[in-house]
Each structure stands twice: as C-alpha cells, then as structure tokens.
Write a protein that holds these residues in place. Structure first.
Motif, PDB file in Angstrom:
ATOM      1  N   ARG A  38      41.469   2.838  -6.591  1.00  0.00           N
ATOM      2  CA  ARG A  38      40.214   3.309  -6.020  1.00  0.00           C
ATOM      3  C   ARG A  38      40.046   2.842  -4.576  1.00  0.00           C
ATOM      4  O   ARG A  38      40.714   1.908  -4.124  1.00  0.00           O
ATOM      5  CB  ARG A  38      39.026   2.818  -6.851  1.00  0.00           C
ATOM      6  N   PHE A  39      39.143   3.533  -3.878  1.00  0.00           N
ATOM      7  CA  PHE A  39      38.759   3.162  -2.525  1.00  0.00           C
ATOM      8  C   PHE A  39      38.024   1.829  -2.567  1.00  0.00           C
ATOM      9  O   PHE A  39      37.245   1.574  -3.495  1.00  0.00           O
ATOM     10  CB  PHE A  39      37.833   4.249  -1.968  1.00  0.00           C
ATOM     11  N   PRO A  40      38.221   0.954  -1.527  1.00  0.00           N
ATOM     12  CA  PRO A  40      39.079   1.109  -0.345  1.00  0.00           C
ATOM     13  C   PRO A  40      40.361   0.294  -0.402  1.00  0.00           C
ATOM     14  O   PRO A  40      41.162   0.376   0.517  1.00  0.00           O
ATOM     15  CB  PRO A  40      38.177   0.579   0.762  1.00  0.00           C
ATOM     16  N   THR A  46      43.412   7.885   8.475  1.00  0.00           N
ATOM     17  CA  THR A  46      44.169   6.795   7.855  1.00  0.00           C
ATOM     18  C   THR A  46      43.249   5.809   7.146  1.00  0.00           C
ATOM     19  O   THR A  46      42.092   5.628   7.522  1.00  0.00           O
ATOM     20  CB  THR A  46      44.975   6.030   8.918  1.00  0.00           C
ATOM     21  N   ASP A  47      43.793   5.184   6.098  1.00  0.00           N
ATOM     22  CA  ASP A  47      43.062   4.098   5.446  1.00  0.00           C
ATOM     23  C   ASP A  47      42.734   3.011   6.461  1.00  0.00           C
ATOM     24  O   ASP A  47      43.476   2.785   7.422  1.00  0.00           O
ATOM     25  CB  ASP A  47      43.909   3.479   4.326  1.00  0.00           C
ATOM     26  N   MET A  48      41.646   2.311   6.211  1.00  0.00           N
ATOM     27  CA  MET A  48      41.238   1.232   7.107  1.00  0.00           C
ATOM     28  C   MET A  48      42.230   0.066   7.074  1.00  0.00           C
ATOM     29  O   MET A  48      42.917  -0.150   6.058  1.00  0.00           O
ATOM     30  CB  MET A  48      39.849   0.723   6.702  1.00  0.00           C
ATOM     31  N   PRO A  49      42.360  -0.680   8.168  1.00  0.00           N
ATOM     32  CA  PRO A  49      43.159  -1.904   8.125  1.00  0.00           C
ATOM     33  C   PRO A  49      42.689  -2.797   6.973  1.00  0.00           C
ATOM     34  O   PRO A  49      41.493  -2.862   6.678  1.00  0.00           O
ATOM     35  CB  PRO A  49      42.877  -2.546   9.488  1.00  0.00           C
ATOM     36  N   TYR A  50      43.632  -3.484   6.336  1.00  0.00           N
ATOM     37  CA  TYR A  50      43.270  -4.205   5.119  1.00  0.00           C
ATOM     38  C   TYR A  50      42.253  -5.312   5.368  1.00  0.00           C
ATOM     39  O   TYR A  50      41.471  -5.652   4.485  1.00  0.00           O
ATOM     40  CB  TYR A  50      44.520  -4.782   4.442  1.00  0.00           C
ATOM     41  N   ARG A  86      34.041  -2.550   2.739  1.00  0.00           N
ATOM     42  CA  ARG A  86      33.842  -1.331   1.938  1.00  0.00           C
ATOM     43  C   ARG A  86      33.091  -0.255   2.730  1.00  0.00           C
ATOM     44  O   ARG A  86      32.120   0.332   2.243  1.00  0.00           O
ATOM     45  CB  ARG A  86      33.109  -1.642   0.631  1.00  0.00           C
ATOM     46  N   ASN A  87      33.544   0.014   3.935  1.00  0.00           N
ATOM     47  CA  ASN A  87      32.853   0.968   4.795  1.00  0.00           C
ATOM     48  C   ASN A  87      33.866   1.934   5.400  1.00  0.00           C
ATOM     49  O   ASN A  87      34.731   1.532   6.183  1.00  0.00           O
ATOM     50  CB  ASN A  87      32.104   0.218   5.903  1.00  0.00           C
ATOM     51  N   ASP A  88      33.770   3.226   5.040  1.00  0.00           N
ATOM     52  CA  ASP A  88      34.794   4.162   5.502  1.00  0.00           C
ATOM     53  C   ASP A  88      34.658   4.536   6.969  1.00  0.00           C
ATOM     54  O   ASP A  88      35.483   5.288   7.497  1.00  0.00           O
ATOM     55  CB  ASP A  88      34.831   5.415   4.625  1.00  0.00           C
ATOM     56  N   ILE A 116      44.910  20.138   3.932  1.00  0.00           N
ATOM     57  CA  ILE A 116      45.184  18.756   3.550  1.00  0.00           C
ATOM     58  C   ILE A 116      43.999  18.212   2.768  1.00  0.00           C
ATOM     59  O   ILE A 116      42.843  18.344   3.187  1.00  0.00           O
ATOM     60  CB  ILE A 116      45.430  17.873   4.782  1.00  0.00           C
ATOM     61  N   GLY A 117      44.270  17.625   1.615  1.00  0.00           N
ATOM     62  CA  GLY A 117      43.252  16.954   0.818  1.00  0.00           C
ATOM     63  C   GLY A 117      43.793  15.613   0.356  1.00  0.00           C
ATOM     64  O   GLY A 117      44.862  15.182   0.782  1.00  0.00           O
ATOM     65  N   TYR A 118      43.083  14.952  -0.548  1.00  0.00           N
ATOM     66  CA  TYR A 118      43.567  13.652  -1.004  1.00  0.00           C
ATOM     67  C   TYR A 118      42.994  13.314  -2.374  1.00  0.00           C
ATOM     68  O   TYR A 118      42.029  13.931  -2.836  1.00  0.00           O
ATOM     69  CB  TYR A 118      43.216  12.557   0.001  1.00  0.00           C
ATOM     70  N   THR A 119      43.627  12.350  -3.012  1.00  0.00           N
ATOM     71  CA  THR A 119      43.160  11.835  -4.284  1.00  0.00           C
ATOM     72  C   THR A 119      43.562  10.372  -4.367  1.00  0.00           C
ATOM     73  O   THR A 119      44.128   9.807  -3.421  1.00  0.00           O
ATOM     74  CB  THR A 119      43.754  12.642  -5.456  1.00  0.00           C
ATOM     75  N   TYR A 120      43.259   9.739  -5.489  1.00  0.00           N
ATOM     76  CA  TYR A 120      43.730   8.390  -5.776  1.00  0.00           C
ATOM     77  C   TYR A 120      44.471   8.410  -7.103  1.00  0.00           C
ATOM     78  O   TYR A 120      44.072   9.127  -8.039  1.00  0.00           O
ATOM     79  CB  TYR A 120      42.562   7.402  -5.856  1.00  0.00           C
ATOM     80  N   LYS A 121      45.550   7.656  -7.199  1.00  0.00           N
ATOM     81  CA  LYS A 121      46.279   7.566  -8.463  1.00  0.00           C
ATOM     82  C   LYS A 121      45.379   6.947  -9.532  1.00  0.00           C
ATOM     83  O   LYS A 121      44.490   6.153  -9.219  1.00  0.00           O
ATOM     84  CB  LYS A 121      47.546   6.725  -8.290  1.00  0.00           C
ATOM     85  N   LYS A 122      45.618   7.322 -10.761  1.00  0.00           N
ATOM     86  CA  LYS A 122      44.828   6.814 -11.872  1.00  0.00           C
ATOM     87  C   LYS A 122      44.840   5.287 -11.885  1.00  0.00           C
ATOM     88  O   LYS A 122      45.894   4.661 -11.743  1.00  0.00           O
ATOM     89  CB  LYS A 122      45.375   7.344 -13.198  1.00  0.00           C
TER      90      LYS A 122
END
Length: 219
Positions: A12-14, A75-79, A85-87, A3-9
């Motif tokens: 960006r994070f987060p 999972t992504d952080m709660p919004y 901005r801290n993973d 399992i890996g990941y990316t971001y759509k063009k």
C-alpha cells in the motif's frame, strides 16, 4: 496508450512501490489491451542503511518527431518522506521507448518531490513541452520556498534531455497556512492551439477556480 497504476496485493501507499502500467487501444478507446509494466520503472533507494524499491504511478505519453515514445511519470516519494504520508512529495521522471513501447529506458529523474501531474505535448517545430504542477517547491529533498503554481520544461532532442534550470514559470503564488505541507493547487492539463501557442489550465484552490494560461515556448 494510457498509463495507470496499482499496488500489488498486500502492499500500500506510501511505503510500497506503485506499479505503473500501460494499456493500448487501436480502436479509438473502445477496447484496450491487457496491461503491461516495465521493470525499468522501478528503482532501488538506500535510506538509513536499508534498501527500498520505489515505483511510478501516473503518467503522460507523447510520440516524438523521430518516432520515439516519451513518458513523463509521477515517481514515488523519496523514502525519507514516507512517514509524512503526503503525496505532494512525489516527483517527475522521464522514460523513453525506441521500439514502440516494448521496452523503456531507465528513469531520468527531473524532480524528486513537490512537482507532478506532468502533461507532454509535441510542438510544431518538433520540440517537446512538459507542463506540470508545483505543489511544493523543493530542490532535491530540501524545501526552498512556499511558492506554488505551474511550470514547464522544453526538450529539443526528442525527450532525451530536459533542463530544469531553463524552466518556464507559467503561474506562481506564495502560500502557507502554517502547516508544513499545505495544499494550494491541483491537477493540470495542456493542449496545443492551431497558432502554436499552448493553453494550460490548472486548479488554484485559493482562487477556487481553474486558472487558464496561454503561452508559447521560445523557438
């Protein structure tokens, strides 16, 4: 599988959702299939009157004794945490495939934030063990202590259920340098030994070393 990941063009994070992807190898890792993703690895979250799409990034796979594939996903952080901005505020969820990775169940959230880097193992008795890092000690979206370290959960039904109330605390220490989200521990890995014990190691930044723990879940 991996399992890996990316971001759509253009994303960006987060604030934007991470796109979790699967690749498969049938020749010991020499070649890999084209990546695929599952729509069930995204979800909608409401915050301050708006709806946001969230996703998953890292993950661990294991084949359960009944043939299912079980994924433990970061999972992504709660919004509400995006502005920080801290993973370290990301979490863990589980998804199961009963058709060899063609489709995946909706995410079953275990931790909203603070715990991550899950590692899955199948034990000799068929139970599944999940070890993970405690970077921030949160219950839901509320900090409950400055405890750090690593923990584990066990599933006795092929990954369907996990009970955080019965977690194993493999190592723990308290730490704060006066900042809200100070980082004190890093990545984790576990392996199953021939005698049925598990060997778990993780990075302890205070000790400036890798901590190694030999342990065994109850039957």
């Amino acid at each position: 599988g991996v399992i890996g990941y990316t971001y759509k063009k253009g994303t960006r994070f987060p604030a934007d959702p991470a796109v979790g992807m699967l690749r498969w190898s049938a020749d010991g890792g020499r070649t890999w299939s084209k990546e695929t993703t599952s729509p069930t690895w995204f979800w909608q979250e409401e915050y301050q009157g708006k709806t946001y799409t969230r996703g998953i990034s890292e993950g661990s796979l294991v084949r359960a004794a009944n043939g299912w594939l079980v994924a433990a996903l970061r999972t992504d952080m709660p919004y509400r945490f995006v502005e920080l901005r801290n993973d370290n505020l990301e979490g863990i969820a589980v998804s199961i495939s009963k058709d060899d990775g063609q489709t995946w169940s909706p995410l079953q959230g275990l931790y909203q934030g603070g715990r991550m880097h899950a590692n899955l193992l199948r034990l000799p008795n068929g139970h599944l063990a999940m070890t993970y890092i405690v970077r921030q000690d949160y219950e839901g979206i509320r900090r409950v202590s400055y405890r750090r370290g690593c923990e584990a959960l066990v599933s006795r039904d092929h990954g369907r259920t996990w009970n955080p109330g019965e977690k194993y605390i493999l190592d723990e220490f308290e730490y704060s340098d006066g900042t809200a989200l100070s980082l004190a521990c890093g990545h984790l890995s576990s392996t199953l030994l021939k005698d049925g014990h598990i060997l778990t190691t993780y990075g302890n930044y205070l000790a400036k070393a890798a901590v190694v723990i030999r342990w065994k879940p109850a039957a």
